[in-house]
Design a protein around this motif. Structure first.
Motif, PDB file in Angstrom:
ATOM      1  N   GLU A 102       5.358  -4.203  -7.911  1.00 27.45           N
ATOM      2  CA  GLU A 102       6.441  -3.646  -7.076  1.00 27.45           C
ATOM      3  C   GLU A 102       6.002  -2.341  -6.461  1.00 27.45           C
ATOM      4  O   GLU A 102       6.195  -2.093  -5.266  1.00 27.45           O
ATOM      5  N   ILE A 103       5.431  -1.478  -7.300  1.00 29.67           N
ATOM      6  CA  ILE A 103       4.964  -0.181  -6.809  1.00 29.67           C
ATOM      7  C   ILE A 103       3.923  -0.377  -5.722  1.00 29.67           C
ATOM      8  O   ILE A 103       3.928   0.285  -4.686  1.00 29.67           O
ATOM      9  N   ALA A 104       2.999  -1.335  -5.981  1.00 34.30           N
ATOM     10  CA  ALA A 104       1.929  -1.564  -5.003  1.00 34.30           C
ATOM     11  C   ALA A 104       2.518  -2.000  -3.671  1.00 34.30           C
ATOM     12  O   ALA A 104       2.111  -1.526  -2.610  1.00 34.30           O
ATOM     13  N   LEU A 105       3.499  -2.910  -3.741  1.00 33.75           N
ATOM     14  CA  LEU A 105       4.117  -3.386  -2.506  1.00 33.75           C
ATOM     15  C   LEU A 105       4.821  -2.256  -1.763  1.00 33.75           C
ATOM     16  O   LEU A 105       4.695  -2.095  -0.553  1.00 33.75           O
ATOM     17  N   LEU A 106       5.539  -1.427  -2.527  1.00 37.16           N
ATOM     18  CA  LEU A 106       6.204  -0.279  -1.933  1.00 37.16           C
ATOM     19  C   LEU A 106       5.201   0.636  -1.252  1.00 37.16           C
ATOM     20  O   LEU A 106       5.379   1.066  -0.118  1.00 37.16           O
ATOM     21  N   ALA A 107       4.125   0.917  -1.979  1.00 41.43           N
ATOM     22  CA  ALA A 107       3.113   1.827  -1.454  1.00 41.43           C
ATOM     23  C   ALA A 107       2.510   1.268  -0.178  1.00 41.43           C
ATOM     24  O   ALA A 107       2.335   1.985   0.815  1.00 41.43           O
ATOM     25  N   ALA A 108       2.203  -0.051  -0.204  1.00 42.25           N
ATOM     26  CA  ALA A 108       1.584  -0.654   0.976  1.00 42.25           C
ATOM     27  C   ALA A 108       2.531  -0.603   2.171  1.00 42.25           C
ATOM     28  O   ALA A 108       2.122  -0.247   3.279  1.00 42.25           O
ATOM     29  N   SER A 128      -4.817   9.978   3.491  1.00 40.44           N
ATOM     30  CA  SER A 128      -3.453   9.524   3.234  1.00 40.44           C
ATOM     31  C   SER A 128      -3.437   8.488   2.137  1.00 40.44           C
ATOM     32  O   SER A 128      -2.539   8.454   1.303  1.00 40.44           O
ATOM     33  N   GLY A 129      -4.436   7.619   2.123  1.00 36.97           N
ATOM     34  CA  GLY A 129      -4.527   6.638   1.053  1.00 36.97           C
ATOM     35  C   GLY A 129      -4.653   7.328  -0.287  1.00 36.97           C
ATOM     36  O   GLY A 129      -3.986   6.965  -1.264  1.00 36.97           O
ATOM     37  N   ALA A 130      -5.475   8.366  -0.341  1.00 37.87           N
ATOM     38  CA  ALA A 130      -5.672   9.102  -1.589  1.00 37.87           C
ATOM     39  C   ALA A 130      -4.370   9.760  -2.033  1.00 37.87           C
ATOM     40  O   ALA A 130      -3.986   9.699  -3.199  1.00 37.87           O
ATOM     41  N   VAL A 131      -3.693  10.403  -1.081  1.00 36.28           N
ATOM     42  CA  VAL A 131      -2.416  11.048  -1.393  1.00 36.28           C
ATOM     43  C   VAL A 131      -1.442  10.035  -1.981  1.00 36.28           C
ATOM     44  O   VAL A 131      -0.783  10.289  -2.990  1.00 36.28           O
ATOM     45  N   LEU A 132      -1.401   8.888  -1.341  1.00 38.23           N
ATOM     46  CA  LEU A 132      -0.519   7.825  -1.804  1.00 38.23           C
ATOM     47  C   LEU A 132      -0.855   7.425  -3.229  1.00 38.23           C
ATOM     48  O   LEU A 132       0.003   7.318  -4.098  1.00 38.23           O
ATOM     49  N   ALA A 133      -2.157   7.209  -3.462  1.00 39.67           N
ATOM     50  CA  ALA A 133      -2.592   6.773  -4.780  1.00 39.67           C
ATOM     51  C   ALA A 133      -2.191   7.788  -5.844  1.00 39.67           C
ATOM     52  O   ALA A 133      -1.660   7.436  -6.901  1.00 39.67           O
ATOM     53  N   VAL A 134      -2.418   9.067  -5.550  1.00 40.94           N
ATOM     54  CA  VAL A 134      -2.080  10.109  -6.523  1.00 40.94           C
ATOM     55  C   VAL A 134      -0.595  10.092  -6.842  1.00 40.94           C
ATOM     56  O   VAL A 134      -0.175  10.129  -7.998  1.00 40.94           O
ATOM     57  N   CYS A 135       0.190  10.023  -5.788  1.00 34.62           N
ATOM     58  CA  CYS A 135       1.638  10.016  -5.960  1.00 34.62           C
ATOM     59  C   CYS A 135       2.076   8.851  -6.831  1.00 34.62           C
ATOM     60  O   CYS A 135       2.824   9.014  -7.785  1.00 34.62           O
ATOM     61  N   GLY A 149       4.493   6.791 -11.000  1.00 30.02           N
ATOM     62  CA  GLY A 149       4.832   5.394 -11.168  1.00 30.02           C
ATOM     63  C   GLY A 149       4.168   4.769 -12.366  1.00 30.02           C
ATOM     64  O   GLY A 149       4.823   4.386 -13.330  1.00 30.02           O
ATOM     65  N   LEU A 150       2.876   4.681 -12.294  1.00 31.37           N
ATOM     66  CA  LEU A 150       2.206   3.865 -13.274  1.00 31.37           C
ATOM     67  C   LEU A 150       2.015   4.532 -14.627  1.00 31.37           C
ATOM     68  O   LEU A 150       2.116   3.882 -15.653  1.00 31.37           O
ATOM     69  N   ILE A 151       1.692   5.809 -14.627  1.00 30.50           N
ATOM     70  CA  ILE A 151       1.427   6.454 -15.913  1.00 30.50           C
ATOM     71  C   ILE A 151       2.644   6.417 -16.826  1.00 30.50           C
ATOM     72  O   ILE A 151       2.543   5.979 -17.969  1.00 30.50           O
TER      73      ILE A 151
END
Lengths: 869, 107
Positions: free
Chosen positions: A394-400, A441-448, A453-455
């Motif tokens: 879900e998080i991945a889809l949201l992020a994408a 931007s991809g990196a920023v997204l991943a960090v966020c 989310g995941l941790i």
């Protein structure tokens, strides 16, 4: 777990399959051997009966990949369905990501050039702009003769180059169009380190006076007029009536050092012999290429002797007003847009922070509600690994989705920059998404996503039913802090945006000193092809004035070399004016005086009041003696309280002596924001008083749309080959506010984004709060609290955050506004009106955001909630 | 025969072969050939995509083990779901072939 992941990705697939197939063939071979074949025959038989191992391997592999893709597809579809079940969360999250990362990406792409990289020249870090600064011009220059001496300097410099202009030039063939041409020394492009995109650079021979006319055209012009023809070298063009041959094309990202718009480069053909003898003097803008490793200070020191030499040629009275300037070109150029760039950067960081906080809050909230659900499911025996995968997808889809939205927004913003950006800010006209930004931007997204989310989600695995129930309240403190921070940052943004808009409004209301309604303006440039002699130009002006006067509906016509608030191109030094034959030595340096050629009706047409005296009489136009009208400011400076009428003025070096016949009210003539300079009005003259630039202002009773074509027709009937620029006076003035308008719009956009996001944030947290405390609400109501009290309780949360946020924000805004000082006009950074308005608006927004959750809280049915234990 | 009919025929044969107990790909091939008295000679490699597909569909289960002659081999066995599917398949197939026979005999 690990085995399951390996299975998911089929990492061991290939080797296992090979083993399996080999086993089969070995067994078959062994069987054949038992039946009497030789080992080789047996193996061959086994292979034959098996068929192609490659094809079998391929087919089997395809089955597995199909399954994997299908699994991923299933997972994503499931994730999408889950997200769509909570549309407000999903939309809010995607919106936050898109707005935050999108605007950040666009702005970072753009300010990088302005703040850090500077001009797109390979030799950029060694280029300096150099020259003398005098009140005469708004940036440093050198006289032609001096330049030809200075450029011999080779201790600190590798090379010098120079430019003139840019100036208007006309393409005078079938599609006449007004362009901007700059004269450059033949080595201009090589010194910058720029190579033509097509064709070639000028040769030294082409830069000599009288040589065949060549031109290098801009990329845009190449595309528009020649369709990007690669065989551009050698094509012809008629420029200002003269045959010009095209030598090459500039690269697309090329910017002129002064950031002015330049369509064509032509060799400046400086006549050094003439310049050195000072028979005719031109002003050039000079640039130097420093030797590697030479600091600017040392370069300046080496030029000092040349400068002192130059000073000896200057009248001692003016010497103290002149100085030597040597500065890195990139520094000079960045100066212009530095504040604006930092403001934009600041704004976008604010939006990013707010968006981040939103996403964080949303994810935390979702996680908390998930914990509850997970606890229940875990108690019922569901696999925790599976739930984690669901959550992660879900998080991945949201992020994408958020990232896709961000890229869309970034693209739109950059397109907006390309079309609407004002001149003078580097890189905006060629704004494109920096590929590094995509990574960033991809990196920023991943960090966020990871952080929020995941941790925490990984903790999901160890949850039990008991924990789940208490889960919700734990992160409330963090969420309150985030929401307050969001509100504070929005306040800063909104105040800054409001200040800029206020500035824009003020600029729009500046008193120009002229009446601009119902005035249509037309401007032309009288090129050398038909108007080489002053007499021709004078004749044009005369014919134009008469022709325009006869047009229907026209009440008065004015012609001048430039219309206010623009300055003319001919200012002269105040200290050079002799009054009644006497120069005032030791008169304090007085800056510049504007000289404006005007027709007698000028003052009436533009509504400029004559404080004393009268306008020019017809007999005084093109007369042997000189007559002049002073602006109030000039009259006061030269004559104090004395009446200037009848006295004479004569600037040094001018052929005539001018008798003063009138004094005109002050008019803004140096742009909108600067105080007007003293002005000297003189009539047109057919010997030397007819400049190439001609602007007409026509006041008429008819609508501008009707008058404009008539004006165009009139000019056409005098000379059909010159392009005409037609605008209403008001439109001209509005165009001057290009930069402030751009800044205000952009910051307004960010401020709005910020407020929307903050409002969503408030709503989100409150909605969550209410959903978590439903039981508590039920209890309170059962104990007698009214619906109103409950709603009030929810609202009080919102108001507390708002109050804290507004207080912090106001403080922050005060600091930010100080930095913006240079972008403000007649608006104090701590403008109380603006501040108050913003505070009220934001409080209202917070209340609005709290409305729905409050209502929901108030409509809780205690009977229902208390039953759910 | 169409692709899917051939495919479902092969599936049926594999599932039936495993009804007797677990076996590896080689063993299944031999069984089909001998049980059909040599009438069915399939290209031996084509068994494997089918085996893997059936495994993915959870109709058979595969595991690595040591064969009779001490070599590492992959053994497949029928799952309960596979057993059910085999029953359905068999019934369908029998009525299909009965129908074809009737049409062929019809004069």
């Amino acid at each position: 777990m690990r085995r399951w992941i390996r299975k998911l990705f089929g990492l061991h697939l290939d080797s296992d399959l090979r083993d399996e197939m080999q086993f089969h063939m070995d067994m078959r071979a062994a069987e054949c051997e038992q039946h009497g074949m030789t080992p080789e025959e047996a193996r061959a038989e086994a292979h034959k009966r098996f068929g192609s191992t490659a094809i079998v391997h391929e087919d089997t592999r395809r089955i597995h990949t199909g399954i994997i893709l299908e699994t991923i597809g299933q997972e994503l579809r499931h994730a999408a369905r889950t997200l769509l079940r909570t549309p407000s969360f999903s939309i809010a999250a995607v919106l936050a990501l898109a707005l935050g990362i999108g605007s950040a990406s666009a702005i970072f792409s753009v300010v990088d050039r302005i703040l850090f990289r500077g001009l797109p020249y390979p030799n950029g870090d060694r280029l300096v702009s150099l020259g003398v600064r005098a009140p005469l011009a708004d940036h440093e220059f050198l006289l032609g003769g001096d330049y030809s001496e200075w450029k011999e300097e080779r201790t600190a410099f590798d090379a010098f180059t120079s430019t003139r202009g840019p100036a208007d030039c006309d393409v005078t063939e079938t599609n006449p169009v007004r362009l901007s041409c700059a004269g450059v020394e033949w080595n201009f492009l090589p010194v910058l380190g720029v190579a033509p995109l097509a064709g070639r650079n000028f040769t030294a021979d082409e830069d000599r006076p009288g040589a065949r006319r060549m031109a290098i055209i801009s990329h845009a012009l190449w595309k528009e007029r020649y369709g990007g023809d690669p065989k551009i070298e050698g094509k012809r063009l008629q420029l200002d009536g003269e045959e010009t041959t095209i030598a090459g094309v500039l690269p697309q990202s090329f910017e002129f050092p002064t950031l002015a718009r330049v369509d064509i480069l032509i060799p400046q053909q400086l006549n050094e012999a003439v310049e050195r003898k000072r028979q005719s003097v031109s002003m050039v803008t000079a640039f130097g290429l420093l030797k590697p490793g030479v600091p600017v200070a040392r370069a300046k020191a080496t030029l000092n002797p040349y400068f002192r030499n130059f000073l000896t040629t200057v009248n001692p009275a003016f010497r103290k007003e002149i100085s030597l300037e040597v500065a890195l070109l990139n520094d000079v150029v960045k100066q212009h847009a530095r504040t604006a760039a930092w403001a934009l950067l600041g704004a976008v960081v604010c939006v990013l922070l707010i968006a981040w906080a939103n996403v964080a809050n949303l994810l935390l909230a979702r996680l908390a509600s998930r914990e509850h659900e997970t606890g229940i499911r875990a108690a019922l025996g569901a696999g925790k690994g599976r739930l984690l995968v669901h959550y992660a997808s879900e998080i991945a889809l949201l992020a994408a989705t958020g990232w896709a939205g961000a890229m869309l927004l970034a693209w739109a913003l950059l397109a907006f920059f390309r079309s609407a950006a004002p001149q003078g800010i580097i890189g905006l006209r060629h704004a494109a998404l920096d590929p590094r930004i995509l990574l960033f931007s991809g990196a920023v997204l991943a960090v966020c996503i990871l952080a929020f989310g995941l941790i925490p989600a990984a903790r999901l695995r160890h949850i039990s039913l008991r924990d789940a129930r208490i889960a919700g309240s734990r992160s409330m403190g963090l969420r309150s802090v985030l929401v307050t921070a969001q509100l504070a940052v929005s306040v800063v943004l909104v105040i800054c945006a409001a200040l800029l808009m206020h500035t824009l409004w003020r600029l729009g209301n500046v008193n120009l000193g002229v009446e601009t309604e119902n005035v249509v303006t037309a401007s032309v440039v009288l090129g050398n092809h038909h108007f080489r002699k002053a007499a021709d130009r004078y004749a044009f002006v005369e014919r134009l004035e008469n022709g325009l006067r006869r047009l229907p509906g026209v009440s008065s016509v004015a012609i001048a070399d430039a219309l206010p608030p623009l300055t003319t191109s001919m200012p002269f030094m105040y200290s050079s004016i002799a009054v009644d034959g006497r120069l005032a030595p030791g008169r304090a340096p007085g800056g510049m005086v504007n000289e404006r050629h005007v027709t007698p009706e000028y003052f009436r047409t533009l509504g400029v009041r004559l404080m004393r005296g009268r306008t020019f009489a017809d007999s005084e136009v093109n007369a042997a003696e000189g007559f002049a009208i002073l602006s109030e400011r000039l009259a006061q400076r030269l004559f104090g309280k004395q009446d200037p009428i009848g006295h004479t003025v004569k600037p040094t070096g001018w052929p005539k002596t001018y008798t003063v016949v009138g004094v005109a009210a002050n008019v803004k003539n140096a742009g909108l924001t600067t105080t007007d300079a003293p002005e000297l009005y003189i009539p047109y003259d057919s010997t030397d008083g007819a400049p190439r630039f001609v602007s007409a202002a026509v006041r008429s009773t008819a609508a501008p749309a009707l008058v404009a074509p008539l004006i165009r027709g009139e000019i056409s009937s005098i000379d059909p080959t010159i392009p005409v620029k037609l605008e209403t006076f008001d439109a001209r003035v509005a165009a001057l506010n290009e930069r402030p308008r751009f800044n205000a719009m952009l910051l307004g956009f960010f401020a709005t984004s910020g407020v929307v996001l903050a409002a969503v944030g408030v709503y989100g947290v409150l909605a969550f709060l209410v959903s978590q405390r439903v039981r508590e609400i039920g209890v309170r109501m059962a104990l007698g609290a009214t619906r109103g009290r409950i709603a009030g309780w929810v609202l009080s949360y919102a108001m507390t955050w708002a109050a804290a946020g507004l207080a912090l924000g106001a403080a922050g805004a005060w600091f930010a506004a100080q930095r913006l000082r240079s972008m403000l006009f007649e608006v104090a950074p701590a403008d109380p009106g603006t501040l108050l308005a913003v505070l009220v608006v934001l409080a209202a927004v917070a209340a609005l955001a709290a409305y729905v959750p409050a209502r929901r809280a108030a409509s809780v049915d205690p009977a229902v909630t208390l039953r759910e234990q | 025969m169409s692709q899917s009919t051939a495919q479902s025929a092969l599936d049926l044969l594999i599932l039936k072969a495993l009804e007797r107990g677990r076996n590896h790909g080689f063993g299944i091939t031999n069984h089909i050939q001998s049980a059909s008295d040599g009438l069915l000679r399939i290209e031996e490699g084509s068994l494997y995509p089918a085996l893997h597909r059936l495994e993915r569909e959870k109709l058979i289960a595969g595991e690595w083990d040591v064969s009779e002659n001490g070599r590492r081999a992959r053994y497949y066995s029928l799952t309960p779901a596979g057993g059910k599917k085999l029953g359905e398949h068999e019934t369908q197939w029998r009525s299909f072939s009965l129908g074809v026979a009737k049409v062929l005999e019809f004069v």
